[in-house]
Design a protein around this motif. Structure first.
Motif, PDB file in Angstrom:
ATOM      1  N   ALA A   1      42.296 -34.031 -21.791  1.00 34.38           N
ATOM      2  CA  ALA A   1      41.181 -34.520 -22.605  1.00 34.38           C
ATOM      3  C   ALA A   1      40.988 -33.599 -23.811  1.00 34.38           C
ATOM      4  N   TRP A   2      40.321 -34.144 -24.822  1.00 36.46           N
ATOM      5  CA  TRP A   2      39.993 -33.368 -26.022  1.00 36.46           C
ATOM      6  C   TRP A   2      38.579 -32.826 -25.891  1.00 36.46           C
ATOM      7  N   TYR A   3      38.384 -31.604 -26.358  1.00 40.21           N
ATOM      8  CA  TYR A   3      37.046 -31.007 -26.373  1.00 40.21           C
ATOM      9  C   TYR A   3      36.799 -30.352 -27.723  1.00 40.21           C
ATOM     10  N   ILE A   4      35.574 -30.485 -28.199  1.00 35.54           N
ATOM     11  CA  ILE A   4      35.138 -29.771 -29.399  1.00 35.54           C
ATOM     12  C   ILE A   4      34.010 -28.832 -28.994  1.00 35.54           C
ATOM     13  N   TYR A   5      34.188 -27.556 -29.298  1.00 36.43           N
ATOM     14  CA  TYR A   5      33.159 -26.540 -29.095  1.00 36.43           C
ATOM     15  C   TYR A   5      32.554 -26.222 -30.457  1.00 36.43           C
ATOM     16  N   PHE A   6      31.228 -26.159 -30.526  1.00 39.20           N
ATOM     17  CA  PHE A   6      30.575 -25.884 -31.803  1.00 39.20           C
ATOM     18  C   PHE A   6      29.202 -25.268 -31.548  1.00 39.20           C
TER      19      PHE A   6
ATOM     20  N   LEU B   1      45.077 -26.946 -34.332  1.00 35.96           N
ATOM     21  CA  LEU B   1      45.685 -27.126 -33.012  1.00 35.96           C
ATOM     22  C   LEU B   1      46.924 -27.991 -33.188  1.00 35.96           C
ATOM     23  N   LYS B   2      48.044 -27.542 -32.637  1.00 35.86           N
ATOM     24  CA  LYS B   2      49.291 -28.304 -32.724  1.00 35.86           C
ATOM     25  C   LYS B   2      49.537 -29.001 -31.393  1.00 35.86           C
ATOM     26  N   VAL B   3      49.631 -30.332 -31.426  1.00 37.14           N
ATOM     27  CA  VAL B   3      49.860 -31.131 -30.224  1.00 37.14           C
ATOM     28  C   VAL B   3      50.970 -32.126 -30.515  1.00 37.14           C
ATOM     29  N   ASP B   4      52.036 -32.061 -29.737  1.00 40.79           N
ATOM     30  CA  ASP B   4      53.181 -32.974 -29.905  1.00 40.79           C
ATOM     31  C   ASP B   4      53.677 -32.999 -31.351  1.00 40.79           C
ATOM     32  N   GLY B   5      53.742 -31.818 -31.972  1.00 43.07           N
ATOM     33  CA  GLY B   5      54.275 -31.701 -33.314  1.00 43.07           C
ATOM     34  C   GLY B   5      53.315 -32.043 -34.428  1.00 43.07           C
TER      35      GLY B   5
ATOM     36  N   ASN C   1      36.365 -36.145 -25.435  1.00 40.02           N
ATOM     37  CA  ASN C   1      36.983 -37.427 -25.753  1.00 40.02           C
ATOM     38  C   ASN C   1      38.229 -37.565 -24.889  1.00 40.02           C
ATOM     39  N   THR C   2      38.284 -38.605 -24.063  1.00 37.35           N
ATOM     40  CA  THR C   2      39.423 -38.806 -23.169  1.00 37.35           C
ATOM     41  C   THR C   2      40.460 -39.759 -23.739  1.00 37.35           C
ATOM     42  N   ASP C   3      40.268 -40.212 -24.994  1.00 38.65           N
ATOM     43  CA  ASP C   3      41.268 -41.052 -25.645  1.00 38.65           C
ATOM     44  C   ASP C   3      42.498 -40.216 -26.009  1.00 38.65           C
ATOM     45  N   ALA C   4      43.602 -40.887 -26.250  1.00 36.27           N
ATOM     46  CA  ALA C   4      44.804 -40.184 -26.692  1.00 36.27           C
ATOM     47  C   ALA C   4      44.647 -39.648 -28.103  1.00 36.27           C
TER      48      ALA C   4
END
Length: 346
Positions: A79-84, A18-22, A106-109
């Motif tokens: 927010a960040w999510y992990i599917y597994f 996943l590419k986020v902010d470069g 995870n709602t952290d940056a």
């Protein structure tokens, strides 16, 4: 455009980038199937040498205690999510694996912090073997696509799609998009799994993987118009032939379970997939650790994406079933001219 040092990450099957902010964030199936880890780097070639942070470990007992498969990292509504997928025991009495799909938030940056919260299982109307959940927000609507067993249909898994009420809850009834039906989808196992979205112009594509996880593993393709009803199976066209498969000439076998990401130039579409470079697999192919993560360039034609063939290795990779130590062994990025000598050491 960048030249990629295939394989780009060793011993990580089901690769997800996943590419986020470069920045490129990478996760995949750990060869011991016991944890979920994230690494990140500013270029794809730097992912192998990037530190890996374990963000979640399997439970000691219960539904999330075995065979942690195919994690995917997504960014939804900030927010960040992990599917597994995870299992409770090896098999049901009917012989099917016990995997179900789960979500972490995870709602952290920074997704490598330890503030991951278990949001629970994705509940589907069929309580059956399910795995490989992927998600995409399209025109403000979040969709989930996943693989699941229907006991009325021969085989291990078909692909389904549904709208989501939130990142861990389905809103609509699942609709089947594809089942194993062509010969190339039914070698060793009848499987459709590992879906991934790809967008280009006014089209939406979903790739998926089929057949057993050894040499026969190959990638199929579904196509829909961007403005179509994505929950209507009639909106999707299925390729009758695989669009990406084993290339013995390049020493690449069983490519599949891919993701897509933009290259460093921000425009070129890349396919991140796993593949082996040998065919002599000892025991169950699922437990051979050397399905390394590799990169291919997607070329666009008037008829859609052209994935080409798996490119040959240009850097060292293990040639045994041993799992590499966390800090040992040559790294991806080893100069190609050292490949023959390093191969002797594997």
């Amino acid at each position: 455009m960048a030249v990629y040092n295939n394989p780009v990450v060793l011993q990580r099957a089901d690769p997800w980038v996943l590419k986020v902010d470069g920045e490129y964030y990478f996760t995949g199936s750990d060869p011991e199937y016991n944890c979920i880890a994230i690494r990140h780097a500013s270029t794809i070639n730097d992912l192998q040498s990037a530190p890996e942070t374990v963000v979640w470990r399997k439970h000691e007992t219960g539904p999330m205690s075995k065979y942690i498969w195919a994690p995917e990292l997504h960014r939804v509504n900030g927010a960040w999510y992990i599917y597994f997928a995870a299992a409770e025991r090896e098999f049901e009495p009917n012989g099917m694996p016990t995997h179900r799909m789960y979500v972490l938030e995870n709602t952290d940056a920074d997704p490598t912090t330890d503030n991951w919260v278990e949001k629970g299982r994705i509940v589907t109307p069929m309580d059956s073997f399910s795995l490989d959940a992927t998600t995409e927000v399209i025109d403000g609507v979040q969709y989930l696509v996943w693989a699941q067993k229907d006991y009325d249909i021969p085989g291990n898994s078909n692909l389904y799609i549904a709208k989501m009420a939130n990142p861990w809850t389905l809103e609509s009834e699942p609709v089947m998009l594809t089942k194993p039906e062509y010969d190339w989808e039914c070698i060793d196992f009848l499987v459709n799994e590992g879906p991934a979205f790809l967008f280009h112009g006014d089209k939406i594509y979903i790739t998926y993987s089929a057949s057993g996880t050894g040499v026969p593993y190959a990638v199929g393709l579904l196509t829909a118009d961007r403005d179509a009803d994505l929950l209507d199976p009639a909106s999707w066209t299925k390729s009758p032939v695989p669009v990406f498969k084993t290339c013995a000439e390049n020493g690449q076998y069983g490519p599949g379970h891919n993701s897509f990401v933009k290259a460093e130039d921000g425009e070129t579409d890349l396919m991140i997939y796993h593949c082996r470079n040998y065919t002599d697999i000892k025991g169950d192919p699922l437990f051979d650790p050397n399905r390394h993560a590799r990169v291919g360039v997607v070329n666009w034609t008037e008829s859609g994406p052209d994935f080409g063939v798996p490119e040959p290795d240009v850097v060292w990779s293990p040639a045994t079933t041993d799992v590499l130590p966390a800090d040992g062994g040559p790294q991806a990025g080893t100069p190609a001219e050292t490949l023959p000598e390093l191969a002797k050491q594997a």
